[in-house]
Design an enzyme around this catalytic site. Structure first.
Site, short mmCIF file in Angstrom:
data_model
loop_
_atom_site.label_atom_id
_atom_site.label_comp_id
_atom_site.label_asym_id
_atom_site.label_seq_id
_atom_site.Cartn_x
_atom_site.Cartn_y
_atom_site.Cartn_z
N GLU A 29 -3.97 7.08 7.02
CA GLU A 29 -4.78 7.87 6.10
C GLU A 29 -5.80 8.68 6.86
OE1 GLU A 29 -6.68 5.45 3.12
OE2 GLU A 29 -4.82 5.18 2.02
N ARG A 48 -5.94 -8.00 -10.69
CA ARG A 48 -6.56 -9.29 -11.04
C ARG A 48 -8.00 -9.05 -11.45
NH1 ARG A 48 -9.93 -9.33 -6.67
NH2 ARG A 48 -9.03 -8.47 -4.79
N LYS A 95 0.83 -1.21 0.00
CA LYS A 95 0.00 0.00 0.00
C LYS A 95 0.86 1.26 0.00
CE LYS A 95 -4.23 -1.74 2.23
NZ LYS A 95 -4.96 -2.24 1.07
P1 ADP Z 1 -8.09 -3.85 1.76
O1 ADP Z 1 -6.91 -3.94 0.87
O2 ADP Z 1 -7.87 -4.46 3.11
O3 ADP Z 1 -9.36 -4.31 1.12
P2 ADP Z 1 -8.69 -1.08 1.16
O4 ADP Z 1 -7.64 -0.07 1.18
O5 ADP Z 1 -9.15 -1.58 -0.18
O6 ADP Z 1 -8.26 -2.30 2.09
O7 ADP Z 1 -9.96 -0.57 1.93
C1 ADP Z 1 -11.06 -1.40 2.19
C2 ADP Z 1 -12.28 -0.56 2.54
O8 ADP Z 1 -11.99 0.25 3.68
C3 ADP Z 1 -12.70 0.41 1.48
O9 ADP Z 1 -13.55 -0.17 0.53
C4 ADP Z 1 -13.41 1.48 2.29
O10 ADP Z 1 -14.69 1.03 2.61
C5 ADP Z 1 -12.63 1.52 3.58
N1 ADP Z 1 -11.59 2.56 3.57
C6 ADP Z 1 -10.37 2.48 3.04
N2 ADP Z 1 -9.69 3.62 3.18
C7 ADP Z 1 -10.49 4.47 3.83
C8 ADP Z 1 -10.37 5.83 4.31
N3 ADP Z 1 -9.25 6.53 4.14
N4 ADP Z 1 -11.42 6.37 4.95
C9 ADP Z 1 -12.55 5.66 5.16
N5 ADP Z 1 -12.72 4.40 4.75
C10 ADP Z 1 -11.72 3.79 4.10
#
Ligand code: ADP
Length: 630
Positions: free
Chosen positions: A201, A293, A117
């Protein structure tokens, strides 16, 4: 290089879905399986199959050596990893390359880059793609992280650098909680990914998850296939996905699609990918991560564009240019996908394992069912408890929602608990209709699902019971429909561990339950019955209850008599006084509650006395035949 045979390094619905496209393209397929999947649908569908090992993932679907060996034995040209498992594992792509086997997925470098990430965010920031304000540097000391969190401003989200599936993610609302939450995130990340690095974040408080399907070939072409809204999530897991995203302004949408293409170009990507954005209440959007993917939800994009994404993956892996230019890719209508899970929405979504006694999924025009299991298969603890993906297309969102609700309401699964009723309920909420579901809405306990056993529900069940052939409802010229002989119907039902008794009568063209509450079932009401289990759908809410288990009662042995296990009608008496019968012989057939029951002799015996005849109505516990064991 033309691909003639593909090994699918996956299982379940995605393996089945990939095989379907291979068949259309005249490509041979090899399925792989672990012990619990010996008889699975994907194994039956493939041209060839190869056993990998035990249920342990490290011994089967995650075992690179075994998969390479299988690919070599079966002489495949390529391996499709599906999603999950090894689909984003750079070492797998590299190991295949070493053996001259094509990996139908992203280049190893892209997998590695986007798998982190922090590296992903740094790359995107350099490429001028908007990212959530945060901290993604190498210095992981608690002091530095705490300081960075303060600069970002609370609430702050801690994410594992190697994260996926929401693991290792923690929301911190105030500075005093930071150290504890950091420790907990690091511990979780270390356990799940063997890496405790994190990024920070800004936590977006009303976030929508909108992602763009992208595709790139080996010749430098990149296109998008529009966006999907995946904001309906529970614990960061998607529950409902749709395309296109509703309520997005044209300008924002164009910006987002362009940003996704730019992000894909920035990393020299090849194949199918997804750029995930998080969108704030003010329509500003930020890059979250790239999934390198095919996605679980790729079907909704297929339905609005008419593109077979798996076919494109295979073509691109063969070195062909993208089949279409951006200007040739059009979208039409609306598509929604729901993930049907074996879980209990009334008990904290606990996964529900066991035999799928009956899986009845409504099929219709513009409805796709992707499923790796069916009736008589089992949901086990070894794998994801997804039973099926139901995907619906319609010309607009409103019709699409309606059509999906109809599909759900007409479908039923018995044997395990499912979220089918919860899904239909979600689709009928105002929040969903007005596209005001945010990624945290479900986790905040909004949109709760608590169906109860109301008089309406009992009336719908009674109606179902009475309107089936051989039932107790008759047409009376003077009075219209009524219960036969005006006999009230006595119902004994079990709901959430409690026994309920209802008396149902038919009066003034409606049902009277326990002497009150008139109700007439409507055309949208549905009743699904399997043995003694009942599911009633009313206003898109699914109410589940059970009847007394008469079949179990019928098997309670008594060598001296045949006893009616339930109230009902005698259909046939197969013996008379003085007959000699052998153990296991059927002596009486009776019917009640839509079921026919055969009552059998428990032991070799002489029939002493037969007390009833065909067509007699009898109460539960009535002695029908006296016997004398010999
Ligand atoms: P993972 O790789 O574990 O799936 P992601 O970065 O894709 O993690 O985030 C998964 C979910 O978390 C997102 O779909 C969103 O719902 C929530 N999320 C991610 N980043 C944020 C953020 N900065 N603020 C609020 N919710 C977030």
């Amino acid at each position: 290089m033309s691909i003639g045979k593909i090994l699918i390094a996956n299982r379940g619905e995605i393996a089945v879905r990939i095989i379907a496209t291979c068949r259309q393209l005249n490509i041979k397929t090899v399925a792989v399986f672990a012990d619990p999947d010996r008889h699975a649908k994907h194994v039956q569908m493939a041209d060839e199959a190869c056993h990998l090992g035990s249920a342990n993932l490290a011994d089967s679907y995650l075992n690179i050596d075994k998969l390479i060996a299988a690919a070599k034995i079966h002489q495949v040209d390529a391996v499709h990893p599906g999603y999950g498992f090894l689909s984003e594992r750079a070492e797998f792509a590299e190991a295949l390359a070493k053996h001259n086997i094509i990996f139908i997925g992203a280049p190893a470098e892209a997998l590695r880059l986007m798998g982190s990430k922090s590296a992903a965010k740094q790359t995107m920031l350099q490429a001028d793609v908007p990212c959530v304000p945060g901290y993604q540097e190498a210095d992981q000391s608690t002091d530095t992280l705490r300081q960075a969190a303060a600069e970002i401003g609370y609430p702050v989200l801690i994410k594992a650098v190697a994260g996926g599936g929401g693991k290792g993610m923690k929301i911190v609302h105030q500075a005093s909680d930071f150290d504890d939450q950091l420790k907990s995130a690091q511990r979780e990340a270390k356990n799940a990914f063997g890496d405790d690095q994190v990024i920070l974040e800004k936590y977006i408080t009303q976030p929508k998850h909108i992602e763009v399907q992208v595709f790139a070939d080996q010749h430098g072409h990149v296109v998008h296939l529009f966006e999907r809204d995946c904001s309906t999530q529970r614990r960061y897991q998607k529950v409902i996905e749709e395309a296109p995203a509703a309520g997005l302004s044209d300008a924002t949408r164009t910006d987002m699609l362009n940003a996704a293409v730019k992000a894909t170009q920035a990393i020299d990507y090849v194949g199918a990918g997804t750029i995930e954005f998080i969108m704030d209440g003010d329509d500003s959007f930020y890059f979250m991560e790239m999934n390198t993917r095919l996605q679980v939800e790729h079907r909704v994009s297929e339905l609005i564009t008419g593109v077979d994404l798996v076919a494109w993956q295979i073509k691109v892996a063969q070195g062909e240019p993208l089949p279409k230019k951006q200007t040739e890719i059009h979208e039409s209508g609306h598509a929604i996908q729901v993930r049907l899970y074996a879980e209990d929405p009334t008990n904290n979504y606990l996964p529900s394992t066991g035999l799928l006694e009956r899986v009845q999924l409504a099929v219709a025009d513009h409805v796709l069912v992707d499923s790796g299991v069916g009736t008589a298969d089992s949901v086990t603890i070894h794998y994801d408890p997804m039973i099926a993906k139901l995907v619906v297309w319609a010309k607009n969102r409103k019709t699409c929602i309606k059509r999906m609700q109809q599909v759900l309401d007409e479908s039923a699964v018995f044997g395990v608990k499912t979220n089918i009723g919860f899904l239909s309920h979600l689709l009928s909420t105002k929040a969903f209709l007005k596209h005001q579901i945010y990624t945290n809405s479900l986790d905040q306990g909004e949109l709760a699902y608590l169906p109860s056993l109301s008089p309406e529900v009992v009336a719908i069940y009674a109606d179902h019971l009475l309107s089936t052939p051989g039932s107790a409802r008759v047409w009376d010229r003077a009075n219209g429909w009524r219960l036969q002989g005006n006999q009230p119907l006595q119902l004994q039902l079990f709901h959430q561990g409690t026994e309920h008794h209802f008396t149902v009568t038919w009066e003034d063209d409606a049902y009277l339950i326990n002497g009150q509450d008139h109700y007439l079932p409507g055309p949208q009401d549905r009743c699904h019955v399997h043995r003694h289990q009942v599911q009633v759908v009313h206003n898109h809410l699914r109410h589940e209850f059970s009847l007394p288990d008469y079949e179990a009662k019928a098997s309670v042995a008594d060598a001296n008599a045949i006893i009616a296990p339930m109230p009902g009608k005698i259909i046939e008496l197969k013996v008379k006084d003085g007959d000699q019968v052998r153990a296991g012989t059927t002596l009486v057939v009776m019917e009640a509650m839509k079921m026919e029951l055969e009552l059998k002799a428990e032991a070799d015996a002489t029939v002493k006395a037969v007390h009833h005849q065909a067509n007699d109505q009898v109460q539960a516990e009535t002695v029908l035949v006296d016997m004398e064991p010999v």
